[in-house]
Structure formats: C-alpha cells, structure tokens
Design a protein around this motif. Structure first.
Motif, PDB file in Angstrom:
ATOM      1  N   ASP A 174      -7.359  -0.910  -6.438  1.00 52.67           N
ATOM      2  CA  ASP A 174      -6.923   0.483  -6.518  1.00 52.67           C
ATOM      3  C   ASP A 174      -7.933   1.352  -5.799  1.00 52.67           C
ATOM      4  O   ASP A 174      -9.146   1.209  -5.998  1.00 52.67           O
ATOM      5  CB  ASP A 174      -6.813   0.948  -7.972  1.00 52.67           C
ATOM      6  CG  ASP A 174      -5.643   0.320  -8.705  1.00 52.67           C
ATOM      7  OD1 ASP A 174      -4.641  -0.003  -8.037  1.00 52.67           O
ATOM      8  OD2 ASP A 174      -5.736   0.158  -9.933  1.00 52.67           O
ATOM      9  N   SER A 192      -2.726   1.222  -3.667  1.00 51.75           N
ATOM     10  CA  SER A 192      -3.016  -0.040  -4.347  1.00 51.75           C
ATOM     11  C   SER A 192      -2.582  -1.202  -3.476  1.00 51.75           C
ATOM     12  O   SER A 192      -1.616  -1.089  -2.727  1.00 51.75           O
ATOM     13  CB  SER A 192      -2.271  -0.140  -5.672  1.00 51.75           C
ATOM     14  OG  SER A 192      -2.760   0.789  -6.589  1.00 51.75           O
ATOM     15  N   TRP A 250     -12.090   0.808   0.106  1.00 54.80           N
ATOM     16  CA  TRP A 250     -12.222   0.168  -1.199  1.00 54.80           C
ATOM     17  C   TRP A 250     -13.609  -0.455  -1.354  1.00 54.80           C
ATOM     18  O   TRP A 250     -14.227  -0.347  -2.408  1.00 54.80           O
ATOM     19  CB  TRP A 250     -11.131  -0.894  -1.403  1.00 54.80           C
ATOM     20  CG  TRP A 250     -11.167  -1.467  -2.770  1.00 54.80           C
ATOM     21  CD1 TRP A 250     -10.595  -0.947  -3.884  1.00 54.80           C
ATOM     22  CD2 TRP A 250     -11.865  -2.649  -3.184  1.00 54.80           C
ATOM     23  NE1 TRP A 250     -10.883  -1.747  -4.974  1.00 54.80           N
ATOM     24  CE2 TRP A 250     -11.658  -2.797  -4.568  1.00 54.80           C
ATOM     25  CE3 TRP A 250     -12.632  -3.597  -2.511  1.00 54.80           C
ATOM     26  CZ2 TRP A 250     -12.202  -3.855  -5.290  1.00 54.80           C
ATOM     27  CZ3 TRP A 250     -13.160  -4.635  -3.243  1.00 54.80           C
ATOM     28  CH2 TRP A 250     -12.947  -4.760  -4.613  1.00 54.80           C
ATOM     29  N   THR A 308       0.843  -1.175   0.000  1.00 55.00           N
ATOM     30  CA  THR A 308       0.000   0.000   0.000  1.00 55.00           C
ATOM     31  C   THR A 308       0.881   1.228   0.000  1.00 55.00           C
ATOM     32  O   THR A 308       2.002   1.212   0.502  1.00 55.00           O
ATOM     33  CB  THR A 308      -0.938   0.043   1.228  1.00 55.00           C
ATOM     34  OG1 THR A 308      -0.130   0.106   2.407  1.00 55.00           O
ATOM     35  CG2 THR A 308      -1.833  -1.164   1.288  1.00 55.00           C
ATOM     36  N   TYR A 362      -9.086   5.249  -5.315  1.00 57.47           N
ATOM     37  CA  TYR A 362      -8.975   6.550  -5.957  1.00 57.47           C
ATOM     38  C   TYR A 362      -9.535   7.629  -5.053  1.00 57.47           C
ATOM     39  O   TYR A 362     -10.395   7.381  -4.207  1.00 57.47           O
ATOM     40  CB  TYR A 362      -9.741   6.556  -7.289  1.00 57.47           C
ATOM     41  CG  TYR A 362      -9.184   5.592  -8.289  1.00 57.47           C
ATOM     42  CD1 TYR A 362      -8.087   5.940  -9.067  1.00 57.47           C
ATOM     43  CD2 TYR A 362      -9.729   4.325  -8.455  1.00 57.47           C
ATOM     44  CE1 TYR A 362      -7.556   5.053  -9.985  1.00 57.47           C
ATOM     45  CE2 TYR A 362      -9.193   3.432  -9.369  1.00 57.47           C
ATOM     46  CZ  TYR A 362      -8.108   3.812 -10.127  1.00 57.47           C
ATOM     47  OH  TYR A 362      -7.578   2.928 -11.023  1.00 57.47           O
ATOM     48  N   ARG A 393      -2.090  -5.548  -3.960  1.00 60.69           N
ATOM     49  CA  ARG A 393      -2.129  -6.724  -4.839  1.00 60.69           C
ATOM     50  C   ARG A 393      -2.531  -7.919  -3.973  1.00 60.69           C
ATOM     51  O   ARG A 393      -1.820  -8.275  -3.037  1.00 60.69           O
ATOM     52  CB  ARG A 393      -0.783  -6.978  -5.483  1.00 60.69           C
ATOM     53  CG  ARG A 393      -0.782  -8.190  -6.402  1.00 60.69           C
ATOM     54  CD  ARG A 393       0.539  -8.360  -7.116  1.00 60.69           C
ATOM     55  NE  ARG A 393       0.850  -7.223  -7.988  1.00 60.69           N
ATOM     56  CZ  ARG A 393       0.374  -7.059  -9.225  1.00 60.69           C
ATOM     57  NH1 ARG A 393      -0.442  -7.956  -9.739  1.00 60.69           N
ATOM     58  NH2 ARG A 393       0.702  -6.022  -9.949  1.00 60.69           N
ATOM     59  N   PRO A 427      -4.349   6.010  -8.958  1.00 61.92           N
ATOM     60  CA  PRO A 427      -4.803   5.582  -7.633  1.00 61.92           C
ATOM     61  C   PRO A 427      -3.931   6.191  -6.540  1.00 61.92           C
ATOM     62  O   PRO A 427      -2.735   6.396  -6.723  1.00 61.92           O
ATOM     63  CB  PRO A 427      -4.655   4.060  -7.678  1.00 61.92           C
ATOM     64  CG  PRO A 427      -3.682   3.781  -8.766  1.00 61.92           C
ATOM     65  CD  PRO A 427      -3.774   4.916  -9.733  1.00 61.92           C
ATOM     66  N   ARG A 428      -4.569   6.477  -5.400  1.00 62.85           N
ATOM     67  CA  ARG A 428      -3.787   7.011  -4.274  1.00 62.85           C
ATOM     68  C   ARG A 428      -3.171   5.877  -3.463  1.00 62.85           C
ATOM     69  O   ARG A 428      -2.234   6.099  -2.717  1.00 62.85           O
ATOM     70  CB  ARG A 428      -4.638   7.913  -3.403  1.00 62.85           C
ATOM     71  CG  ARG A 428      -5.752   7.222  -2.684  1.00 62.85           C
ATOM     72  CD  ARG A 428      -6.515   8.159  -1.798  1.00 62.85           C
ATOM     73  NE  ARG A 428      -7.546   7.413  -1.090  1.00 62.85           N
ATOM     74  CZ  ARG A 428      -8.463   7.950  -0.364  1.00 62.85           C
ATOM     75  NH1 ARG A 428      -8.511   9.257  -0.222  1.00 62.85           N
ATOM     76  NH2 ARG A 428      -9.344   7.208   0.239  1.00 62.85           N
ATOM     77  N   VAL A 449      -5.728  -6.736  -8.263  1.00 64.43           N
ATOM     78  CA  VAL A 449      -5.132  -5.494  -7.780  1.00 64.43           C
ATOM     79  C   VAL A 449      -6.275  -4.569  -7.414  1.00 64.43           C
ATOM     80  O   VAL A 449      -7.140  -4.272  -8.244  1.00 64.43           O
ATOM     81  CB  VAL A 449      -4.226  -4.834  -8.847  1.00 64.43           C
ATOM     82  CG1 VAL A 449      -3.711  -3.486  -8.351  1.00 64.43           C
ATOM     83  CG2 VAL A 449      -3.066  -5.741  -9.194  1.00 64.43           C
TER      84      VAL A 449
END
Length: 146
Positions: free
Chosen positions: A27, A53, A89, A4, A29, A55, A50-51, A25
């Motif tokens: 992301d 992310s 998210w 992150t 925003y 995985r 994106p601010r 992934v």
C-alpha cells in the motif's frame, strides 16, 4: 497480477519477486495525509486510505510449487509493478524487514529477477514448512510387541 490505482499503459515496470508463501499487498499512502494524521490533536481512529495498492504473488504462485510437497525454498512469485510505484513504496518503507532481508526485491528485467532468485535459492526465509520426518524433539511412538 498487479493492480494499481494509477497504472498507465506503456509505463516502465520492474519485476518484483516475493519469497513470502502467500504474497504481500503493498500500500502506498499520501505522505502529507500521514503527517496530518500524526500531528492531529484528536486521535484519528479510521485507518489511512492508500492511494495505490499492488498485490504481489507469493512463492506458492511459482510454477514449480507443488502443494503436496509444500517445498518453498528457492521459490518466489513474480509480479510486474510500475517502477514509479515501486520506488515510492521502497522510499516509504525503508525499514521493512522482508525488504531489508531480501524476501521482496525488484529487478528491471524478468531474467535478472529469476537469476537473483536462483542466487538466493538456498537461503532459508524461515517460513518454509518443517520436514515431518525430522521434527525437533519428536520421536516416533514405539509399539510394544505382541
């Protein structure tokens, strides 16, 4: 491994299970940036940045996965994700079908995540490989004698 942009040590985390074979992934925003882009008179051609992310490990990262058999049913990758990121998210993507259908879910404890994965072990994701011996509409070629 989760990555992150703003992960703080000691932050509260959740265990996210991803039943998709190759992972995902996520992301996150900035909502104000997305509103500005949507309301712009001239179309913005560059993709949003994106601010943060993360995985997610997929079902193929489950320790029980064996590549030769390619059996994915009941498997899922486990990733530790910052709880604040996960909550943001989920709020940003409430209609995302893998989330709604339980292919991606989170639990506060790793043991709870494993228990929930065991509960849905028999539910097909639709991404499992086909059994090569039972392909629909395919019959083995018969060779003529002699």
């Amino acid at each position: 491994m989760a990555h992150t942009a703003s992960s703080a040590r000691g932050a509260e985390t959740v265990t996210v299970v991803c039943r998709l074979p190759s992972g995902l992934v996520l992301d996150l925003y900035d909502p104000e940036d997305l509103r500005t882009r949507a309301g712009s008179v001239a179309p913005v051609m560059a993709p949003p940045v994106p601010r943060a992310s993360v995985r997610l490990a997929g079902a193929r990262r489950d320790a029980r996965f064996h590549a030769r058999d390619n059996r994915l049913l009941g498997l899922g990758g486990h990733t530790q994700v910052d709880k604040a990121f996960w909550d943001a998210w989920v709020a940003q993507n409430p209609g995302y079908l893998p989330l709604k259908n339980g292919l991606v879910f989170a639990q506060a404890r790793a043991a709870d995540a494993q228990a929930r994965l065991a509960e849905c072990a028999s539910q097909r994701t639709g991404l499992e490989g086909l059994d090569p011996n039972a392909l629909p509409g395919v019959t083995p070629a018969h060779t003529a004698p002699g």
